[in-house]
Design a protein around this motif. Structure first.
Motif, PDB file in Angstrom:
ATOM      1  N   PRO B 115       0.898  -1.192  -0.031  1.00 24.61           N
ATOM      2  CA  PRO B 115       0.045   0.078   0.105  1.00 24.61           C
ATOM      3  C   PRO B 115       0.800   1.250   0.040  1.00 24.61           C
ATOM      4  CG  PRO B 115      -0.808  -1.462   1.617  1.00 24.61           C
ATOM      5  CD  PRO B 115       0.747  -2.400   1.218  1.00 24.61           C
ATOM      6  N   TYR B 360       0.944  -6.482  13.080  1.00 19.52           N
ATOM      7  CA  TYR B 360       0.546  -5.650  13.988  1.00 19.52           C
ATOM      8  C   TYR B 360       1.180  -5.194  14.965  1.00 19.52           C
ATOM      9  CZ  TYR B 360      -0.140  -9.764  16.824  1.00 19.52           C
ATOM     10  OH  TYR B 360       0.124 -11.107  17.668  1.00 19.52           O
ATOM     11  N   VAL B 361       0.643  -4.211  15.777  1.00 26.85           N
ATOM     12  CA  VAL B 361       1.384  -3.720  16.777  1.00 26.85           C
ATOM     13  C   VAL B 361       0.835  -4.192  18.189  1.00 26.85           C
ATOM     14  CG1 VAL B 361       2.211  -1.477  18.208  1.00 26.85           C
ATOM     15  CG2 VAL B 361       2.126  -1.748  15.879  1.00 26.85           C
ATOM     16  N   ALA B 362       1.499  -4.654  19.226  1.00 22.67           N
ATOM     17  CA  ALA B 362       1.011  -5.034  20.224  1.00 22.67           C
ATOM     18  C   ALA B 362       1.124  -4.008  21.551  1.00 22.67           C
ATOM     19  CB  ALA B 362       1.467  -6.732  20.484  1.00 22.67           C
ATOM     20  N   GLY B 363       0.536  -4.414  22.451  1.00 23.10           N
ATOM     21  CA  GLY B 363       0.655  -3.563  23.551  1.00 23.10           C
ATOM     22  C   GLY B 363      -0.351  -2.235  23.734  1.00 23.10           C
ATOM     23  N   TYR B 364       0.030  -1.747  24.738  1.00 26.25           N
ATOM     24  CA  TYR B 364      -0.926  -0.315  24.840  1.00 26.25           C
ATOM     25  C   TYR B 364      -0.122   0.534  25.595  1.00 26.25           C
ATOM     26  CZ  TYR B 364      -2.132  -2.250  29.595  1.00 26.25           C
ATOM     27  OH  TYR B 364      -1.968  -2.620  30.799  1.00 26.25           O
ATOM     28  N   ASP B 462      -1.240  16.697  11.370  1.00 27.19           N
ATOM     29  CA  ASP B 462      -2.137  16.076  12.000  1.00 27.19           C
ATOM     30  C   ASP B 462      -1.564  15.084  13.219  1.00 27.19           C
ATOM     31  OD1 ASP B 462      -1.463  14.794   9.970  1.00 27.19           O
ATOM     32  OD2 ASP B 462      -3.488  14.033   9.449  1.00 27.19           O
ATOM     33  N   PRO B 463      -0.948  15.390  14.118  1.00 22.01           N
ATOM     34  CA  PRO B 463      -0.233  14.451  14.805  1.00 22.01           C
ATOM     35  C   PRO B 463      -0.901  13.407  15.412  1.00 22.01           C
ATOM     36  CG  PRO B 463      -0.253  16.461  15.925  1.00 22.01           C
ATOM     37  CD  PRO B 463      -0.835  16.784  14.775  1.00 22.01           C
ATOM     38  N   ASN B 464      -2.250  13.733  15.464  1.00 19.84           N
ATOM     39  CA  ASN B 464      -3.066  12.469  16.251  1.00 19.84           C
ATOM     40  C   ASN B 464      -3.521  11.365  15.487  1.00 19.84           C
ATOM     41  OD1 ASN B 464      -3.455  13.238  19.228  1.00 19.84           O
ATOM     42  ND2 ASN B 464      -3.647  15.069  18.297  1.00 19.84           N
ATOM     43  N   HIS B 465      -3.124  11.605  14.102  1.00 14.70           N
ATOM     44  CA  HIS B 465      -3.358  10.594  13.304  1.00 14.70           C
ATOM     45  C   HIS B 465      -2.615   9.240  13.610  1.00 14.70           C
ATOM     46  CE1 HIS B 465      -4.908   8.477   9.810  1.00 14.70           C
ATOM     47  NE2 HIS B 465      -3.959   8.317   9.424  1.00 14.70           N
ATOM     48  N   TYR B 468       3.156   6.266  10.179  1.00 10.86           N
ATOM     49  CA  TYR B 468       2.979   4.845   9.468  1.00 10.86           C
ATOM     50  C   TYR B 468       4.346   4.196   9.649  1.00 10.86           C
ATOM     51  CZ  TYR B 468      -1.472   5.923   7.531  1.00 10.86           C
ATOM     52  OH  TYR B 468      -2.816   6.298   7.230  1.00 10.86           O
ATOM     53  N   PRO B 515       0.732  -2.011   6.238  1.00 12.94           N
ATOM     54  CA  PRO B 515       1.489  -0.894   7.149  1.00 12.94           C
ATOM     55  C   PRO B 515       0.861  -0.919   8.320  1.00 12.94           C
ATOM     56  CG  PRO B 515       0.104  -0.041   5.417  1.00 12.94           C
ATOM     57  CD  PRO B 515       0.100  -1.539   5.223  1.00 12.94           C
ATOM     58  N   LEU B 516       1.571  -0.382   9.144  1.00 11.71           N
ATOM     59  CA  LEU B 516       1.173  -0.124  10.652  1.00 11.71           C
ATOM     60  C   LEU B 516       1.048   1.381  10.834  1.00 11.71           C
ATOM     61  CD1 LEU B 516       3.689  -2.220  12.468  1.00 11.71           C
ATOM     62  CD2 LEU B 516       1.419  -3.053  11.702  1.00 11.71           C
ATOM     63  N   LEU B 517      -0.038   1.675  11.580  1.00 14.16           N
ATOM     64  CA  LEU B 517      -0.330   3.030  12.098  1.00 14.16           C
ATOM     65  C   LEU B 517       0.208   2.980  13.570  1.00 14.16           C
ATOM     66  CD1 LEU B 517      -1.340   5.782  11.201  1.00 14.16           C
ATOM     67  CD2 LEU B 517      -3.646   5.005  11.412  1.00 14.16           C
ATOM     68  N   ASN B 519       0.796   5.331  17.064  1.00 17.53           N
ATOM     69  CA  ASN B 519       0.761   6.700  17.876  1.00 17.53           C
ATOM     70  C   ASN B 519       1.839   6.616  18.787  1.00 17.53           C
ATOM     71  OD1 ASN B 519      -2.267   6.173  17.483  1.00 17.53           O
ATOM     72  ND2 ASN B 519      -2.116   8.243  18.080  1.00 17.53           N
TER      73      ASN B 519
END
Lengths: 615, 580
Positions: B115, B360-364, B462-465, B468, B515-517, B519
């Protein structure tokens, strides 16, 4: 500050503070309570407004047509649920596939630390089914979630029906920019916890789950739907999540905006909003709504399936259908249209929801109180602690008036040893640790020796440890340093007051409601307890104002506010179940209220108890 | 009955196929040695969607690297020719993709792409300043394709050591001359399609390209367009080389209908155009329709009825195609327009592709996290090696000591690891691993990271988006069910001949993960005013006065002197005598 650098004026200020300390404290307390009550008064609150531009007004048109068919699906679901005696996994998988979703399942199992008598479960095994609607030309980076719990009995079948109906309708639309995950979770919060832990591959509570096969990237927002009848009179918005976390206020605004647009009655805390704010009954209605929110938030438990999303910084809310036999009826098509509108708006989001408030109280759905307005109420209460601490500090620092017998004075002056302060601190905290650990570990022994069930054993052990803490030896310092000094209790109280101030301050920053309720009862205790007050009466007052009794009063008040008053005996049973639920919430979802009270608040209160019996 | 007939037809088709290249060679020999072919493959997918893949190939026997400039262009686009000679490019691969290829439902694409935008270039070994040339090249390409390729800089460029080998001839494999970059956030739209179409010899005026109307192409589930330039052999002896420009466009249309009936598809329905002629400049112009899944014709109905059948090895599988040759007038029939129509039934089960990957990204929380990459080998008994390439931006600080590779619950030690740590604001992490995937297993690669706190100017508007992280690339030689065709110069459909095939028992495959998004910790930019006010107040009032109180010593001041004394002092001061 010139005031403080001038020694004369400084002295005057200090003498004023020490002389008028008690009246100032009383005034502060009154002012704090009055401020808090004033928050519900409509002219003092702000109207809600949409902060997020991407979700600005009236850009979407809702066209969901198939409410009746969705209810039919719900009935079909209910029939299969009865046949399967639980989650009809195969049927759900097939139905979701035929609606064009990518369908996956997740199995999970969990053994509770002790049986949950409210929901009658101990060994929990279940399956979550979820289908992902892939957005065209989106690279799987963002997702939205719509969930409905598969509850035992006849509950929530309509919610699953509406969910499947929306899935079918959404599948044929082209405008989706984010994947939409339709989730049916079994065993309500436990299933949701398993799914969220699987999705984020974390394990905070020791649950067993099978890994997820399909994902949609980072989840931007989630809604949980609970509907139990074909027609509802109003929709209730539940916001309170784990540990008193709230979703961004824009999510509530979005719900309110669409209710207004479509013309659906909407409530929060099950209470409609009224327009007569200037009348007494209108004001008391707003106070009730706000108090309910405060008490729910203070409990720190998730009040809907959405509550667990908040840990992962996913904005989420639960929408509950309420059917109270009023004239006004809303059918499933309207609810579907409302959800369609909300999802289309959320789909438009270009950033995470962050524009609006995360800390707020709502006296009604259209008004809110932000953190800047409610914090002074807590600040006034916390100020009392600081004033008392200042008073004690000054008393400790200024030498007492000289008498003829200089020798006795010198002994009076000598500062108490570290041990005399440290020992009560350590002992009360050990009691707290016992209160935290013993109930669950001793349940088997208790069940063997007493005719009680496991759950009762846990709760009664907790109460027993709590009560035993009151009877602990309180004058350890006499063993260590001889007899207690006058300064000894003052130093201990100074430490305890500052400790309480820090503790409550930190709590209020994270969970205002919990901090405020604890401050309401603990601050008077902390302010006025000394060894010199009449023992029996003060001991009685202290027990009444202790954290456990606060919880008991809260239970009765909560029932009262919900307009479901209970008799004392029922209230007591409810109280016991609330304690067991609190311990379970901690073990299952990681709620922090039980450890906070057991490990920090209760020991702090014990310190004041200690001071009362200082000899 | 019908199958027998088609077998006969196939025999004739084979004859025609074999005779076709001779005529092409004959006709192209006296001409300026360039050749253009166009091709459209239509494949009804397992999930009920339909996959259309356009391929346009221009071959030109010339040498861009000669001293004297190439100035006369016929079929080859001049803009790209100049790029090749100016920047000494040996191979150039660029793709723009909107959407994610759903391997579990669609199987493998003919040409995979991640993508967003992807660009990888091999430079000639005569280039001295590779980074400088790369920088200029990306800016030029950015202009040619109307894309944000100018955002490619050193922070998202890597030099893979093993994953991206040259696809054309040549044996230089020193990865100093290779640059690879992806822009996962790039959005592909008509403004990228128009310049891409302009590179075609017929533009979008004639031939298959008339179907490329943006209002339909972007009304789809997946859209990917690419340009590949490489040197290839002219014939099987490989005495002379020629440059190949391959333009591909892949698109997947969503045909979901709620009912259970047959799905219907036609050229007009999908592209809102029908075909009336081949591109006059093309030596070959064909449409292939994949009918492998249905030899008996029970599920498929193709109309107008097929004339020719052809077989090809694609991705380890022998596929059967109906062929429509647009250079034959008879294809268009009496109405002088071709509108293919297919009806078929679909099933909704998921596929089990041999190689499949997800990430995927794991964790919080906003401090740490973990990247999980899952690679599925669904082959029942063969294990095969894969090369995993991960390029992670510097602001995710990888803890490489936490790297684990497990399959079937056991540690799986990679036989080759190439790791290049990141430098803040200079270059990304590059991790390449050669991992053996056991048969019928899932291999999980995990690595933990810490989220960096950026400088306030480094946040996007838009930093809160979120930020990538580009797709991981998994390259592999997958065991093939049928013997693959290793003769690359034999005439075969364009879609089956892109990746060179070295041995018969396996075929090359590349899989991209999503791809990963992610924060990153984001300051609240909307409140600088409050923050400034608060800090100023705290510093001025709180700190200032406290500091004052702590450092000053206070003394009782003498009572002020009387009036007479003060007057006396003033007089003494005027006289220059010390005061009383």
């Amino acid at each position: 500050m010139g005031l403080l650098s001038d020694p004369n004026r400084r002295r005057a200020l200090i003498s004023l503070l020490t002389r008028l300390n008690a009246p100032i404290c009383v005034v502060c307390y009154m002012a704090g309570v009055a401020w808090f009550m004033g928050l519900a008064f409509e002219p003092f609150t702000l109207r809600t407004y949409m902060s997020e531009n991407a979700m600005g007004s009236t850009m979407v048109e809702e066209r969901f047509p198939a409410g009746e068919r969705a209810l039919g699906t719900g009935r079909e679901f209910s029939a299969h649920k009865k046949k399967a005696g639980g989650m009809p996994v195969d049927w759900l998988v097939k139905t979701m596939q035929s609606r064009g979703l990518e369908v996956f399942t997740q199995r999970f199992s969990r053994r509770l630390p002790f049986p949950d008598e409210d929901k009658e479960r101990y060994m929990v095994k279940g399956t979550n089914v979820y289908g992902i609607l892939r957005a065209p030309r989106a690279p799987r980076t963002e997702a939205l979630v719509l969930s409905a719990p598969c509850s035992p009995g006849d509950d929530n079948n309509q919610a699953v029906g509406v969910l499947l109906g929306l899935a079918q309708y959404f599948r044929n639309q082209v405008f989706w920019a984010k994947d939409i995950i339709f989730l049916v979770n079994e065993h309500d919060l436990i299933g949701m916890q398993a799914w969220l832990e699987g999705y984020h591959h974390t394990n905070t509570t020791g649950m067993d789950w099978s890994p997820l096969q399909g994902r949609g990237g980072s989840i931007q927002a989630a809604l949980s739907l609970e509907l139990s009848s074909d027609v509802v009179t109003s929709l209730d918005l539940v916001l309170e999540g784990l540990n008193g976390q709230l979703p961004n206020l824009d999510l509530a605004n979005l719900f309110y905006a669409f209710c207004q647009k479509i013309g659906v009655l909407c409530t929060t805390q099950g209470k409609l909003q009224r327009n007569d704010w200037d009348s007494v009954s209108g004001y008391s209605h707003a106070v009730q709504t706000m108090m309910l929110m405060v008490m729910k938030q203070a409990s720190g438990r998730p009040w809907g399936d959405h509550g667990l999303f908040l840990r992962y910084h996913i904005e989420a809310a639960t929408i509950k259908g309420i059917n109270s036999f009023r004239q006004y009826k809303t059918d499933a098509t309207t609810i579907g249209r409302l959800l369609e509108g909300m999802y289309r708006k959320l789909n438009n989001l270009l950033e995470r929801l962050h524009q609006s408030y995360f800390f707020y109280l709502m006296p009604s759905l259209s008004h809110f109180v932000s953190i800047g307005y409610y914090m002074p109420a807590f600040g006034l209460l916390a100020l009392i602690l600081l004033l008392r601490a200042l008073d004690l500090w000054i008393q400790l620092a200024t030498p007492p008036p000289r008498t003829e017998d200089g020798v006795a004075d010198a002994e009076q002056m000598s500062s108490p040893g570290v041990l005399s302060v440290l020992t009560p601190l350590v002992i009360s905290h050990l009691t707290g640790v016992a209160l935290y650990t013993l109930p669950i570990h001793f349940q088997e022994i208790a069940v063997e020796h007493f005719p009680v069930s496991e759950t009762e054993a846990v709760v009664l052990t907790a109460i027993a440890v709590y009560t035993a803490g009151l009877a602990l030896p309180h004058n350890t310092h006499r063993l260590l340093t001889g007899r207690g000094t006058e300064n000894g209790w003052k130093v201990l109280k100074l430490v305890a007051v500052l400790y309480l101030a820090v503790l409550l301050g930190c709590t209020a920053l994270i969970n205002f409601s919990l901090g405020f309720i604890l401050a309401l009862t603990l601050v008077p205790v902390a302010a006025f307890v000394t060894p010199d007050v009449p023992k029996a009466l003060s001991a009685f007052i202290m027990v009444i104002l202790s954290p456990a009794c606060t919880l008991l009063f809260s239970v009765f008040l909560f029932q009262e506010l919900q307009e479901m008053p209970v008799s004392f005996l029922d209230g007591w049973m409810l109280y016991l179940s609330v304690i067991s639920q609190g311990i379970l919430d901690h073990a299952l979802y990681g709620s922090l209220v039980y450890p906070l009270v057991a490990l920090l608040v209760y020991p702090c209160w014990l310190l004041f108890w200690n001071i009362l019996f200082w000899k | 009955m019908r199958w027998e007939e088609t077998v006969v037809e196939e025999a004739t088709a084979d004859k025609e196929d074999t005779s076709a290249p001779e005529t092409v060679v004959q006709s192209s020999v006296p001409q300026p040695k360039d050749d253009f072919q166009e091709e459209l493959v239509i494949r009804p997918l397992h999930s009920g969607d339909i996959y259309a893949s356009f391929q346009f190939r221009t071959l030109w026997e010339t040498d861009f690297m000669r001293g004297n400039k190439v100035s006369h262009y016929r079929l080859f686009p001049k803009s790209l020719g100049q790029v090749i000679s100016k920047f000494s490019v040996r191979e150039l691969h660029i793709s723009f993709t909107q959407g994610y290829w759903r391997t579990m439902q669609w199987g493998q694409p003919f040409l995979p792409s991640p993508p967003g935008a992807e660009l990888w270039v091999w430079f000639q070994d005569s280039v001295t300043d590779v980074d400088g040339t790369w920088k200029e090249l990306t800016n030029v390409l950015s202009g040619i394709f109307c894309a944000s390729l100018n955002f490619i800089d050193s922070t998202n460029t890597v030099q893979p050591s093993a994953s991206f080998k040259p696809l054309g001839i040549g044996n230089v494999t020193d990865h100093r001359f290779l640059r690879y970059a992806t822009l996962p956030r790039e959005i592909v739209c008509t403004e990228n399609l128009t310049p891409w179409k302009k590179l075609l010899p017929c533009g979008s005026k004639a031939g298959l390209a008339v179907l490329l109307k943006s209002e339909k192409l972007f009304h789809s589930s997946f859209h990917s367009q690419a340009v590949h330039i490489r040197p290839v052999c002219q014939d099987w002896q490989c005495k002379t080389t020629s440059w190949e420009l391959r333009q591909t466009l892949n698109v997947v249309f969503d045909l979901h209908t709620p009912g259970q009936g047959k799905l219907e598809w036609s050229l007009f329905k999908m592209f809102s155009r029908t075909l009336t002629e081949a591109c006059p400049l093309a030596s070959s112009s064909k449409i292939y329709i994949d009918i492998t899944d249905d030899p008996q014709g029970e599920q498929f109905e193709v109309s107008p009825a097929t004339h020719l059948l052809s077989q090809a090895m694609v991705l380890g599988d022998r596929r059967t195609f109906s062929v429509y040759d647009l250079t034959q007038q008879i294809t268009f029939g009496t109405v002088r327009s071709l509108n293919l129509l297919i009806r078929w039934k679909s099933s909704e089960d998921m596929l089990r592709p041999l190689l499949h990957a997800e990430r995927y990204v794991a964790g919080y929380g906003l401090q740490t996290g973990e990247i999980h990459t899952l690679m599925y080998n669904n082959h029942p008994y063969r294990s095969f090696p894969v090369l995993l390439l991960d390029s992670v931006p510097w602001y995710l600080r990888l803890y490489i000591h936490t790297l684990t590779v497990t399959s079937k619950g056991k540690d799986n030690k990679p036989s080759y690891i190439h790791y290049q740590p990141s430098k803040d604001r200079v270059r990304p992490h590059l991790l390449e691993m050669l991992v053996q995937l056991p048969p019928n297993s899932v291999t999980e690669v995990t690595v933990q990271f810490e989220r960096a706190l950026l400088k306030w100017t480094e946040y996007t508007p838009d930093p809160n988006h979120g930020f990538y992280v580009g797709s991981s690339v998994i390259s592999s030689l997958v065991p093939s069910i049928v013997a693959m065709d290793t003769n690359s110069t034999r005439e075969q459909p364009l879609f089956s001949s892109f990746f060179p095939c070295k041995e018969e028992s396996s075929y090359f495959m590349r899989v991209y993960t999503e791809p990963l998004l992610v924060n990153l910790p984001t300051p609240d930019f909307s409140m600088p005013y409050n923050v400034i006010c608060l800090t100023c107040t705290v510093v001025a009032v709180g700190y200032g006065s406290l500091y004052n109180l702590l450092t000053r010593s206070f003394q009782i001041e003498e009572p002020s002197p009387g009036l007479a004394k003060r007057i006396a002092n003033i007089i003494r001061k005027m006289r220059g005598v010390p005061p009383l």
